[in-house]
Design an enzyme around this catalytic site. Structure first.
Site, PDB file in Angstrom:
ATOM      1  N   CYS A 101      12.198 -42.949  12.673  1.00 51.42           N
ATOM      2  CA  CYS A 101      13.477 -42.315  12.184  1.00 51.42           C
ATOM      3  C   CYS A 101      14.371 -43.414  11.598  1.00 51.42           C
ATOM      4  O   CYS A 101      15.397 -43.098  10.993  1.00 51.42           O
ATOM      5  CB  CYS A 101      14.064 -41.621  13.516  1.00 51.42           C
ATOM      6  SG  CYS A 101      13.013 -40.030  13.810  1.00 51.42           S
ATOM      7  N   HIS A 158      22.090 -40.954  12.069  1.00 57.33           N
ATOM      8  CA  HIS A 158      20.958 -40.307  11.885  1.00 57.33           C
ATOM      9  C   HIS A 158      21.160 -38.798  12.508  1.00 57.33           C
ATOM     10  O   HIS A 158      21.764 -38.868  13.521  1.00 57.33           O
ATOM     11  CB  HIS A 158      20.012 -40.937  12.965  1.00 57.33           C
ATOM     12  CG  HIS A 158      18.585 -40.473  13.052  1.00 57.33           C
ATOM     13  ND1 HIS A 158      17.852 -39.752  11.900  1.00 57.33           N
ATOM     14  CD2 HIS A 158      18.006 -40.295  14.183  1.00 57.33           C
ATOM     15  CE1 HIS A 158      16.765 -39.123  12.748  1.00 57.33           C
ATOM     16  NE2 HIS A 158      16.731 -39.608  13.892  1.00 57.33           N
ATOM     17  N   ASN A 202      16.088 -32.710  12.226  1.00 54.45           N
ATOM     18  CA  ASN A 202      15.918 -34.053  12.092  1.00 54.45           C
ATOM     19  C   ASN A 202      14.567 -34.593  11.054  1.00 54.45           C
ATOM     20  O   ASN A 202      13.446 -34.013  11.371  1.00 54.45           O
ATOM     21  CB  ASN A 202      15.239 -34.414  13.650  1.00 54.45           C
ATOM     22  CG  ASN A 202      15.133 -36.116  13.630  1.00 54.45           C
ATOM     23  OD1 ASN A 202      14.944 -36.791  12.577  1.00 54.45           O
ATOM     24  ND2 ASN A 202      14.899 -36.565  14.796  1.00 54.45           N
TER      25      ASN A 202
HETATM   26  O1  UT7 Z   1      14.951 -38.940  16.118  1.00 59.95           O
HETATM   27  C1  UT7 Z   1      14.075 -39.630  16.964  1.00 59.95           C
HETATM   28  C2  UT7 Z   1      14.792 -39.700  18.212  1.00 59.95           C
HETATM   29  N1  UT7 Z   1      14.765 -38.606  18.891  1.00 59.95           N
HETATM   30  C3  UT7 Z   1      15.851 -38.061  19.516  1.00 59.95           C
HETATM   31  O2  UT7 Z   1      16.754 -38.619  19.558  1.00 59.95           O
HETATM   32  C4  UT7 Z   1      15.823 -36.715  20.260  1.00 59.95           C
HETATM   33  C5  UT7 Z   1      16.523 -36.952  21.574  1.00 59.95           C
HETATM   34  N2  UT7 Z   1      16.282 -35.913  22.632  1.00 59.95           N
HETATM   35  C6  UT7 Z   1      16.940 -34.689  22.240  1.00 59.95           C
HETATM   36  O3  UT7 Z   1      17.473 -34.411  21.320  1.00 59.95           O
HETATM   37  C7  UT7 Z   1      17.024 -33.583  23.526  1.00 59.95           C
HETATM   38  O4  UT7 Z   1      16.429 -34.152  24.721  1.00 59.95           O
HETATM   39  C8  UT7 Z   1      16.166 -32.533  23.112  1.00 59.95           C
HETATM   40  C9  UT7 Z   1      16.723 -31.523  22.425  1.00 59.95           C
HETATM   41  C10 UT7 Z   1      14.864 -32.902  22.680  1.00 59.95           C
HETATM   42  C11 UT7 Z   1      15.971 -31.727  24.518  1.00 59.95           C
HETATM   43  O5  UT7 Z   1      17.270 -31.115  25.124  1.00 59.95           O
HETATM   44  P1  UT7 Z   1      17.554 -31.491  26.576  1.00 59.95           P
HETATM   45  O6  UT7 Z   1      18.774 -31.045  26.820  1.00 59.95           O
HETATM   46  O7  UT7 Z   1      17.372 -32.921  26.918  1.00 59.95           O
HETATM   47  O8  UT7 Z   1      16.544 -30.674  27.321  1.00 59.95           O
HETATM   48  P2  UT7 Z   1      15.556 -31.072  28.313  1.00 59.95           P
HETATM   49  O9  UT7 Z   1      14.121 -31.898  27.451  1.00 59.95           O
HETATM   50  O10 UT7 Z   1      16.011 -31.777  29.469  1.00 59.95           O
HETATM   51  O11 UT7 Z   1      14.895 -29.700  28.699  1.00 59.95           O
HETATM   52  C12 UT7 Z   1      15.592 -28.725  29.425  1.00 59.95           C
HETATM   53  C13 UT7 Z   1      14.882 -27.418  29.669  1.00 59.95           C
HETATM   54  C14 UT7 Z   1      13.442 -27.373  30.168  1.00 59.95           C
HETATM   55  O12 UT7 Z   1      13.094 -26.375  31.039  1.00 59.95           O
HETATM   56  P3  UT7 Z   1      13.373 -26.582  32.621  1.00 59.95           P
HETATM   57  O13 UT7 Z   1      12.514 -27.624  32.838  1.00 59.95           O
HETATM   58  O14 UT7 Z   1      14.695 -26.857  32.820  1.00 59.95           O
HETATM   59  O15 UT7 Z   1      12.970 -25.091  33.051  1.00 59.95           O
HETATM   60  C15 UT7 Z   1      12.476 -27.347  28.947  1.00 59.95           C
HETATM   61  O16 UT7 Z   1      11.362 -26.867  29.242  1.00 59.95           O
HETATM   62  O17 UT7 Z   1      14.739 -26.734  28.293  1.00 59.95           O
HETATM   63  C16 UT7 Z   1      13.480 -26.369  28.201  1.00 59.95           C
HETATM   64  N3  UT7 Z   1      13.115 -26.346  26.536  1.00 59.95           N
HETATM   65  C17 UT7 Z   1      13.456 -25.428  25.678  1.00 59.95           C
HETATM   66  N4  UT7 Z   1      13.947 -24.155  26.229  1.00 59.95           N
HETATM   67  C18 UT7 Z   1      13.965 -23.302  25.082  1.00 59.95           C
HETATM   68  C19 UT7 Z   1      12.550 -27.309  25.777  1.00 59.95           C
HETATM   69  N5  UT7 Z   1      12.625 -27.037  24.527  1.00 59.95           N
HETATM   70  C20 UT7 Z   1      13.049 -25.616  24.384  1.00 59.95           C
HETATM   71  C21 UT7 Z   1      12.821 -24.962  23.364  1.00 59.95           C
HETATM   72  N6  UT7 Z   1      13.693 -23.717  23.729  1.00 59.95           N
HETATM   73  N7  UT7 Z   1      12.694 -25.190  22.226  1.00 59.95           N
END
Ligand code: UT7
Length: 323
Positions: free
Chosen positions: A113, A250, A280
């Site tokens: 990225c 970004h 993204n």
């Molecule tokens: O560009 C390169 C660099 N990349 C980034 O900067 C990405 C950085 N990370 C993020 O933007 C965020 O961490 C995400 C958007 C990827 C995820 O958000 P989060 O608030 O950190 O969620 P999480 O990964 O901690 O997941 C929370 C919950 C999980 O369920 P449980 O375990 O709490 O039951 C996931 O399974 O959200 C669930 N989950 C979803 N639910 C609905 C993960 N993806 C989805 C989804 N829809 N698409």
């Protein structure tokens, strides 16, 4: 003293829009979850047969036109991408021929990225050293080509797009500083395991050609690292937070963008946000946001812009420039 300054910007997005509602039909997700956790409402997807090089070509043509520069005047093309058209020749070489800039130096940079920011940093050095007078810097991606549309944790995040800038040598600033960093120790948090030397097929369960990401860990490191880099960038340019007119970050996650804006004490009205409409786009994201900011008339000549990115590697990079 020679500076490189941005003479023109351009960008291109593929036609097809994929909304959060479209993704609700493919995976167990909701518009509410995607919008509240990431800020994304829709993203673009390249048509079948439409490549990173195609997106790069359209963005570059627009940047050259905006700069009033002919392709034949370009002495260097640096293209950031992690989704090249083919393994070789580089997408920069394919682009060079299509533009009619044959003969100049042309190469790709893979910094995930941060690809465009790395490309900008490299091109800036060529211009500053007096080696080239006009350079084309591109960030272009078709990330959707390597998404697994059964994995809700990644397929909702990424989109396709490209942006480009023409850099010109100038006695006036210009790019004031670029900062490029990487820490390969974080490979395991964000990667695509498939490759030429490691093997086109991978024996890791469920790997395939797809983005593997431990999102919440990436999030934490991204916020902390960008916080640190903002300070480093201001110091290197001899500036303070109040000197920054626009943050052009970004576009991975609105919450990350808000954290960086807070660090800079900038209200969100002074931050260019496209993540809601583009998702993204990896290397494409910063130059797409920059071009939108320029064409909408938000960013004006003489203003100070802070550009930054963070991505797989990990890599992170920034530029502070007078537009
Ligand atoms: O560009 C390169 C660099 N990349 C980034 O900067 C990405 C950085 N990370 C993020 O933007 C965020 O961490 C995400 C958007 C990827 C995820 O958000 P989060 O608030 O950190 O969620 P999480 O990964 O901690 O997941 C929370 C919950 C999980 O369920 P449980 O375990 O709490 O039951 C996931 O399974 O959200 C669930 N989950 C979803 N639910 C609905 C993960 N993806 C989805 C989804 N829809 N698409």
């Amino acid at each position: 003293m020679i500076y490189s300054r941005i003479a023109g910007t351009g960008s291109y997005l593929p036609e097809q829009i994929v909304s959060n509602a479209d993704l609700e039909k493919l995976v167990d997700t909701t518009d509410e979850w995607i919008a509240s956790r990431t800020g994304i409402r829709e993203r673009r997807k390249a048509a079948e047969g439409e490549t990173t090089g195609d997106l790069a070509f359209h963005a570059s043509t627009r940047a050259l036109e905006a700069a009033g520069v002919a392709a034949s005047e370009i002495e260097l093309i640096v293209l950031g991408t992690t989704t090249p058209d083919i393994i070789f020749p580089s997408t920069a070489c394919l682009l060079q021929h299509r533009l009619g800039a044959n003969g100049c130096a042309a190469f790709d940079v893979n910094a995930a990225c941060s690809g465009f920011m790395y490309a900008l940093g490299v091109a800036d050095q060529f211009v500053r050293s007096g080696q080239v007078k006009k350079a084309l810097v591109v960030g272009a991606e078709t990330l959707t080509r390597m998404l697994d549309y059964s994995d809700r944790s990644t397929c909702v995040l990424f989109g396709d797009g490209a942006g480009a800038v023409v850099l010109e040598a100038s006695s006036e600033p210009g790019i004031l500083t670029t900062r490029l960093h990487a820490d390969g120790g974080y490979k395991h948090l964000l990667y695509n395991p498939v490759g030429v030397s490691a093997g086109f097929r991978h024996d890791e369960p469920n790997a395939g050609v797809r983005v593997m990401m431990t999102g919440n860990e990436v999030f934490k490191v991204a916020v902390k690292t960008l916080d640190r880099m903002v300070g480093e960038t201001l110091n290197a340019a001899g500036m303070a937070e109040k000197d920054v007119d626009w943050l052009i970050p970004h576009q991975a996650n609105l919450r990350i963008i808000e954290a960086t804006a807070k660090r800079l004490k900038l209200p969100m009205e002074r931050v260019i946000v496209t993540v809601d409409r583009h998702g993204n786009t990896s290397s494409g994201s910063v130059p797409l946001a920059l071009d939108e900011a320029v064409r909408s008339g938000k960013v004006q000549r003489g203003q100070n812009l802070l550009l930054e990115a963070f991505g797989g590697g990990f890599t992170w990079a920034s530029a502070l420039l007078r537009y």
